[in-house]
Structures are given as C-alpha cells and as structure tokens.
Scaffold this motif. Structure first.
Motif, mmCIF file in Angstrom:
data_model
loop_
_atom_site.group_PDB
_atom_site.id
_atom_site.type_symbol
_atom_site.label_atom_id
_atom_site.label_comp_id
_atom_site.label_asym_id
_atom_site.label_seq_id
_atom_site.Cartn_x
_atom_site.Cartn_y
_atom_site.Cartn_z
ATOM 1 N N PRO A 18 0.806 -1.219 0.000
ATOM 2 C CA PRO A 18 0.000 0.000 0.000
ATOM 3 C C PRO A 18 0.831 1.257 0.000
ATOM 4 O O PRO A 18 0.449 2.264 -0.570
ATOM 5 N N PHE A 19 2.024 1.241 0.631
ATOM 6 C CA PHE A 19 2.845 2.454 0.695
ATOM 7 C C PHE A 19 3.237 2.909 -0.702
ATOM 8 O O PHE A 19 3.132 4.069 -1.053
ATOM 9 N N TYR A 20 3.669 1.983 -1.554
ATOM 10 C CA TYR A 20 4.140 2.397 -2.869
ATOM 11 C C TYR A 20 3.000 2.747 -3.804
ATOM 12 O O TYR A 20 3.142 3.574 -4.678
ATOM 13 N N LEU A 21 1.863 2.092 -3.635
ATOM 14 C CA LEU A 21 0.711 2.496 -4.436
ATOM 15 C C LEU A 21 0.341 3.942 -4.121
ATOM 16 O O LEU A 21 0.042 4.723 -5.000
ATOM 17 N N TYR A 22 0.381 4.286 -2.883
ATOM 18 C CA TYR A 22 0.048 5.657 -2.478
ATOM 19 C C TYR A 22 1.050 6.646 -3.063
ATOM 20 O O TYR A 22 0.678 7.698 -3.553
ATOM 21 N N CYS A 151 3.596 9.369 -19.406
ATOM 22 C CA CYS A 151 3.254 8.845 -18.076
ATOM 23 C C CYS A 151 3.886 9.666 -16.967
ATOM 24 O O CYS A 151 3.306 9.869 -15.912
ATOM 25 N N ASN A 152 5.115 10.113 -17.185
ATOM 26 C CA ASN A 152 5.831 10.906 -16.188
ATOM 27 C C ASN A 152 5.850 10.193 -14.829
ATOM 28 O O ASN A 152 5.614 10.766 -13.794
ATOM 29 N N PHE A 153 6.094 8.872 -14.860
ATOM 30 C CA PHE A 153 6.113 8.090 -13.630
ATOM 31 C C PHE A 153 7.554 7.807 -13.222
ATOM 32 O O PHE A 153 8.468 7.863 -14.033
ATOM 33 N N LYS A 154 7.735 7.489 -11.951
ATOM 34 C CA LYS A 154 9.054 7.137 -11.449
ATOM 35 C C LYS A 154 9.371 5.696 -11.811
ATOM 36 O O LYS A 154 8.617 4.783 -11.470
ATOM 37 N N LYS A 155 10.495 5.494 -12.483
ATOM 38 C CA LYS A 155 10.884 4.134 -12.820
ATOM 39 C C LYS A 155 11.124 3.304 -11.556
ATOM 40 O O LYS A 155 10.849 2.107 -11.533
ATOM 41 N N SER A 156 11.659 3.947 -10.528
ATOM 42 C CA SER A 156 11.945 3.212 -9.295
ATOM 43 C C SER A 156 10.671 2.616 -8.703
ATOM 44 O O SER A 156 10.674 1.493 -8.180
ATOM 45 N N ASN A 157 9.526 3.346 -8.809
ATOM 46 C CA ASN A 157 8.257 2.820 -8.311
ATOM 47 C C ASN A 157 7.810 1.605 -9.108
ATOM 48 O O ASN A 157 7.356 0.604 -8.558
ATOM 49 N N ALA A 158 7.917 1.714 -10.448
ATOM 50 C CA ALA A 158 7.511 0.597 -11.305
ATOM 51 C C ALA A 158 8.377 -0.627 -11.027
ATOM 52 O O ALA A 158 7.878 -1.748 -10.898
ATOM 53 N N PHE A 159 9.713 -0.425 -10.938
ATOM 54 C CA PHE A 159 10.609 -1.545 -10.668
ATOM 55 C C PHE A 159 10.287 -2.196 -9.321
ATOM 56 O O PHE A 159 10.301 -3.425 -9.186
ATOM 57 N N HIS A 160 10.016 -1.348 -8.337
ATOM 58 C CA HIS A 160 9.722 -1.896 -7.013
ATOM 59 C C HIS A 160 8.442 -2.725 -7.037
ATOM 60 O O HIS A 160 8.395 -3.824 -6.463
ATOM 61 N N ASN A 161 7.400 -2.217 -7.693
ATOM 62 C CA ASN A 161 6.136 -2.955 -7.753
ATOM 63 C C ASN A 161 6.292 -4.273 -8.507
ATOM 64 O O ASN A 161 5.690 -5.288 -8.147
ATOM 65 N N ILE A 162 7.089 -4.264 -9.577
ATOM 66 C CA ILE A 162 7.346 -5.512 -10.316
ATOM 67 C C ILE A 162 8.079 -6.494 -9.411
ATOM 68 O O ILE A 162 7.735 -7.682 -9.338
ATOM 69 N N GLY A 163 9.096 -6.005 -8.716
ATOM 70 C CA GLY A 163 9.827 -6.870 -7.794
ATOM 71 C C GLY A 163 8.932 -7.422 -6.707
ATOM 72 O O GLY A 163 9.047 -8.592 -6.309
ATOM 73 N N LEU A 164 8.010 -6.594 -6.227
ATOM 74 C CA LEU A 164 7.081 -7.022 -5.186
ATOM 75 C C LEU A 164 6.163 -8.136 -5.688
ATOM 76 O O LEU A 164 5.886 -9.102 -4.978
ATOM 77 N N PHE A 180 16.534 -4.520 -6.542
ATOM 78 C CA PHE A 180 17.817 -3.829 -6.533
ATOM 79 C C PHE A 180 17.828 -2.668 -7.523
ATOM 80 O O PHE A 180 18.418 -1.612 -7.259
ATOM 81 N N LYS A 181 17.180 -2.848 -8.700
ATOM 82 C CA LYS A 181 17.067 -1.734 -9.653
ATOM 83 C C LYS A 181 16.359 -0.548 -8.989
ATOM 84 O O LYS A 181 16.778 0.602 -9.115
ATOM 85 N N ALA A 182 15.257 -0.868 -8.271
ATOM 86 C CA ALA A 182 14.484 0.193 -7.612
ATOM 87 C C ALA A 182 15.309 0.894 -6.543
ATOM 88 O O ALA A 182 15.339 2.127 -6.465
ATOM 89 N N SER A 183 16.006 0.121 -5.713
ATOM 90 C CA SER A 183 16.775 0.727 -4.624
ATOM 91 C C SER A 183 17.935 1.575 -5.155
ATOM 92 O O SER A 183 18.263 2.629 -4.596
ATOM 93 N N GLU A 184 18.562 1.153 -6.248
ATOM 94 C CA GLU A 184 19.654 1.932 -6.831
ATOM 95 C C GLU A 184 19.161 3.293 -7.325
ATOM 96 O O GLU A 184 19.813 4.326 -7.105
ATOM 97 N N LEU A 185 17.998 3.284 -7.985
ATOM 98 C CA LEU A 185 17.428 4.556 -8.456
ATOM 99 C C LEU A 185 17.025 5.442 -7.275
ATOM 100 O O LEU A 185 17.204 6.657 -7.305
ATOM 101 N N GLN A 186 16.464 4.830 -6.232
ATOM 102 C CA GLN A 186 16.036 5.609 -5.069
ATOM 103 C C GLN A 186 17.228 6.193 -4.326
ATOM 104 O O GLN A 186 17.127 7.286 -3.741
ATOM 105 N N GLU A 187 18.354 5.481 -4.328
ATOM 106 C CA GLU A 187 19.566 6.027 -3.721
ATOM 107 C C GLU A 187 20.054 7.247 -4.497
ATOM 108 O O GLU A 187 20.490 8.248 -3.909
#
Length: 582
Positions: A18-22, A151-164, A180-187
């Motif tokens: 739910p956190f990342y969907l929000y 779309c103007n979306f964050k790739k890190s969010n998409a990667f994280h949701n796919i990983g989830l 790991f792709k998501a965390s690298e972008l978020q860093e």
C-alpha cells in the motif's frame, strides 16, 4: 524459526504494497497530465459538466468528480473528452477503494487515449492491491516498455512494484533483480521514504530464502534510515523487523529493547491516525460548506444577469458599499469583544491549570511519600514477623494506591475533556444495570469499611446520556461517598422521575460527615478546585467533582447538593429521561 520467518514475510508484504501504491498516486496528481486536463477544460469550456469534473478532480473531491463526469458521459455532447471522463471516474473509484467499479471504467478507455499508460499504471496498482500479481505484472511490464513519455512516472516505483509481484509469486531471482534496480534509483534520487521500504523488502526476500547473513544487513540499513524519516508506520515496521531478527538470534535483551521501541511507534501511529481522521472529517465538512456557498453564488449570479441594467447596477453598488461598511464595522466590533472575552477566559484557564498542577503534584507527592513510609514499616514488620500489623499496613497501602489511581484517572479524563478529544454519543441507557456495573468495582472497598450499599434504582428507568461519561460521574460520586462515610455507614442510590416531566433525578445519599453550606456553594462554582486533607486516608483535589460537573453539563444535565454537617450528603444528578421511561 521457519514459522517466524513466514510471519515476517507476510507482515512485510502486507505493509510494503500500500505504501508504494500511495506514492505513485501522488505523482500522477502533479505531473504533465494535470496541466493537460486544465488545457482541455479551457478548450471545451462550453461543456460545463466536463469543466466541473476536471476542477473537482484536481481538487481531489472524488464524489463531485463522479457526479459531473457521469453527467458529461450521459449527455454525449463531446466525444473528445469521453476518455478523460472515464479516467476521472476510474481514478475516483480507485481512491475510494471501489476497485471493481474502477476497473470497469478504466477498461472503457480507448487504447488511443493520449495517457493510456496511466490507465495501465492504475490497473496494475489495483491488481497489486487485490493480490492479483500476474495481472499486475502484465500492466507494469507494459508501462516499462520504451515510448511511454506521457506517463511521467518514477521508474523506481515501477521496478519496485514488479519486484514485489515476483516476491509474492516466489520468483526470487526476478524479484531480486527488480528490487535492486528500484533501490539503486532511489539512492540516486535520495528518496529516503521509498528506500526504507525497498531495504525491508530486499531483506525479506533473503530472509524468506533463509539467507540470514544477507538479509540482516538490509534490516539494519532500513532501521537506521527509518530514524531519519517522519513516517511512524515505517519506523514501527523497521523496529519490529529488528526485534524479530534479534529474537531469532536468541539475543532476547536487544529484542526486548526493539519491542519496546516498536510499541512506542505503534502508539504514536495510532494517535496520528486519530488526528488524521478528525482532520479528514473537518475537511469534508468545510468542502460541503464551500459547495453550498458556491451554489448560493451561482443562484445570485443568475438573478443579477436577469435583472441587470445600468440604474440597478449603480444602485446595487452603492448599497453594497454602504452595507459592506456597516458589516465590517460590526464585525470588527464583535471581533474585539470576542477577543477580549477569550483573553479573560484564557487567563482564567491558565490560572486554573497552574493551580491544578500545583494541587495534583502536591497530592501525588504526599501519596507516594505516605506509601514509601508505609512500605518501610511493612518491611520492618515482615522482618519481625509481626503479622497482625501487616494486615493494617497492607490495607493502608491499598487505600493510598486507590486514591492516587483515582486522582490520575480523573486527571486523564479532565485533560481529554479540556482538549476536546472526548467523543460523546447520547443514547438511551438502562440506569439500574449501569449502577450495578459501577457498584461491582467498589464491593471490596465497601466490605472493608463495612458500609451497606443499596441500589434502589427501578429497572424501568431509562435516561438519555453518554455511557462512558455517565459511568465516570457515578463512579466519582460513589467514590466520594465511600471516602467520606465512616465505617459501618450506609450509602444508597435511587431515582425520582416524577419531579420534572422531561428529567429524572438520580440521588446518591450517604450517612457521611456531610458539608457546610459554604462548601456546598463553593463546590457548585464553575472554577471550583481545592486540596483538603480530611483524614489520613481521605484527600480531595476537587478535580473529580469538576470533571463530574463538566460531564453532567455536556450530557444536558444539572448537579445539586443537599447536605448537613455530620448528618450525611445527597448528590442529585438531573439528566433527561428516555422515551422508554414509563
């Protein structure tokens, strides 16, 4: 150990998704799409329903968005905005957690829609929310394809949701790649909030595969990073993870420290949620009031357009100027009076507060000091095996402890009432049952002092009051009656519902020490607060009585006192009758 890890796995998945969907939803509201729909509204400004739908959509008023978008769709006036209206409806339903209706409207949107990638993002989020992980992967992978520039979306969010999704499906290698792709972008983006969640999910990924040595460093990273964010939920989850890790390591001392910290964050989160719930209700009320004002203004504008002419405009302007002058003058005068009244009330409240703190701190200190002295005597008699004296000292300790507990309980209820945090629900209550419940808690004390108590309330009596506050009122008055009634005395509680047509008199009568007329008058005063020690075991701050008066008043009732010194006291609570009476 396997069972603990399974619990941890399900717990982390429950809180991460739910956190990342929000977070993605917030991005959608503030990107190029928002500017685009405003331009569309200007382009088709004659379509009033579409204009209102986009306005309320940008203001996040989902109910009004649904109303005006469906009006636009039913009118079939402009096919160029059809997809936008379906998108407004789908997104509004999604925000209201009505996922079935949201999916239905999103699926009505044409594939040629300029922002169709946003439709796929929303469908993916809904599927993830409903634990349809394969469906969610289909939509997220579709968005991941190159060319989705609108779309103007964050790739890190998409990667994280796919990983989830892969994590839920047990495909750990793919889950590891995308997390790991998501965390690298978020860093790189220095997005601390999302990074904490990513670290916890990576740790969970390893922990679920029994790779403790790889999982624990990420739990520790998440815990340290969570200390820098303001989210109580993240702090709570990160701390619980560390507690479970230390429990599995058999390091129970550290686990206990983490458990205590987790409980602290959990309590903070609950308090925060209460505040947010109240704020949300206030916001909804303000929006409704604003809508009423808008409707009134629209009606006035139509009237002015119908009657407009030069002479009337000049006359209206003059009247408005004259009226505005009078209005602002009156408002200023009234505001000054209100400010003066509020200042005086604030000074009085501050004085009462200072006096209250002084009284409570003095009485608590006295109780604790008396308890310390009694405990010292208790230890001496225990060492000397003087068992007859032990009973007396234990009874005294119990009395002191009960007095201190009642003082703290009244202080808490008084504070809640003063800060307007108490919730009142007036309902029809069976008085006899409530008195029986309160009496049960005082059976031991009544037996100890050999005081006879009679509940003479008729089982046919019903009153209108808030249940919790009524219990507090009866409990405090019964506690006072026991406190100031000597051993082998009597206390009775009965009603007289024939004195007034709409009210019932609840009387608590004792054979205690009574009180003087001046003390009765002082107790009934608005700002009554005192500290008097009547004996070794009876201490009064007046806080309980002040609390009773406030709660009785809030329940639309009154309090009266009839007493004669050394002949007993009657406390009379006057509350509205219920229709069930008689």
């Amino acid at each position: 150990m396997a069972m603990l890890k399974s619990i941890l796995f399900n717990f982390l998945l429950l809180f991460s998704s739910p956190f990342y969907l929000y977070s993605q939803g917030k991005v959608i509201q503030n990107d190029f799409f928002s500017q685009e729909i405003k331009l569309k509204a200007k382009e088709y400004k004659d379509d009033i329903d579409f204009y209102k739908a986009q306005y309320y959509f940008t203001k996040k008023n989902w109910d009004s968005t649904l109303v005006y978008s469906v009006r636009q769709l039913e009118s079939n006036r402009n096919s160029a905005v059809t997809d936008y209206c379906y998108y407004f409806r789908g997104f509004s339903f999604k925000e209201k957690k009505l996922f079935k209706e949201a999916v239905k409207d999103f699926n009505k949107i044409s594939g040629k829609f300029k922002f169709y990638c946003k439709v796929q993002i929303n469908l993916g989020e809904i599927a993830l929310e409903q634990n349809k992980f394969k469906d969610a992967l289909f939509y997220f992978h579709a968005v991941e394809k190159p060319g989705n520039y609108n779309c103007n979306f964050k790739k890190s969010n998409a990667f994280h949701n796919i990983g989830l999704c892969y994590l839920h499906l047990g495909q750990f290698d793919k889950a590891e790649t995308y997390l790991f792709k998501a965390s690298e972008l978020q860093e790189i983006e220095k997005d601390t909030l999302l990074l904490v969640g990513s670290y916890m999910d990576i740790a969970n990924l390893y922990y679920n595969q029994f790779k403790d040595s790889q999982a624990i460093p990420y739990f520790e990273k998440a815990y340290k990073l969570a200390a820098k964010v303001k989210s109580f939920e993240l702090k709570q989850n990160a701390t619980l993870n560390m507690a479970i890790v230390e429990e599995n390591r058999k390091n129970l001392q550290k686990a206990l420290v983490y458990r205590k910290e987790y409980e602290s964050w959990r309590d903070s989160l609950r308090d925060q949620n209460k505040v947010w719930a109240v704020a949300d209700l206030e916001k909804k009320f303000a929006v409704k009031q604003k809508q009423k004002e808008i409707d009134v203004l629209e009606a006035e504008n139509k009237l002015k357009n119908a009657e407009r002419n030069m002479f009337l405009i000049v006359s209206v302007l003059l009247l408005l100027l004259f009226g505005a002058g009078i209005y602002f003058y009156r408002e200023k005068s009234r505001s000054n009076k209100i400010i003066l009244i509020q200042k005086n009330e604030l000074n009085e409240l501050n004085h009462t507060k200072d006096k209250l703190f002084s009284i409570v701190s003095h009485d608590l200190r006295s109780s604790v000091s008396a308890l310390k002295r009694s405990n010292s005597k208790l230890l001496e008699n225990l060492e000397n095996r003087n068992f007859s004296e032990l009973d007396v000292l234990l009874a005294k300790n119990t009395a002191i402890t009960n007095a201190a507990y009642n003082l703290l309980d009244n202080l808490l209820n008084w504070a809640i009432l003063q800060t307007a945090q108490s919730y009142f629900y007036i309902e029809s209550l069976h008085l006899h049952s409530i008195v029986e419940q309160v009496q049960y808690n005082y059976k031991a004390l009544l037996l100890d002092k050999e005081i006879s108590f009679e509940n003479k309330v008729s089982e046919e009596v019903y009153i209108l009051a808030d249940l919790d506050s009524l219990k507090i009122i009866i409990r405090n008055l019964l506690d006072n009656a026991i406190k100031f009634t000597p051993s082998k005395g009597r206390i009775s509680l009965y009603t007289d519902c024939d004195i007034e047509e709409d009210f019932c008199h609840i009387i608590i009568e004792d054979s205690g020490i009574g009180m003087s007329p001046s003390l009765q008058k002082e107790i009934l005063e608005e700002s009554f607060l005192l500290s008097k020690k009547h004996s070794d075991d009876t201490t009064g701050t007046g806080l309980g009585m002040q609390l009773c008066k406030n709660l009785i008043s809030k329940n639309n009732g009154k309090l009266k006192i009839k007493s004669v010194e050394n002949q007993g006291t009657k406390f009379i609570i006057i509350l509205p009758k219920s229709k069930k009476n008689g």
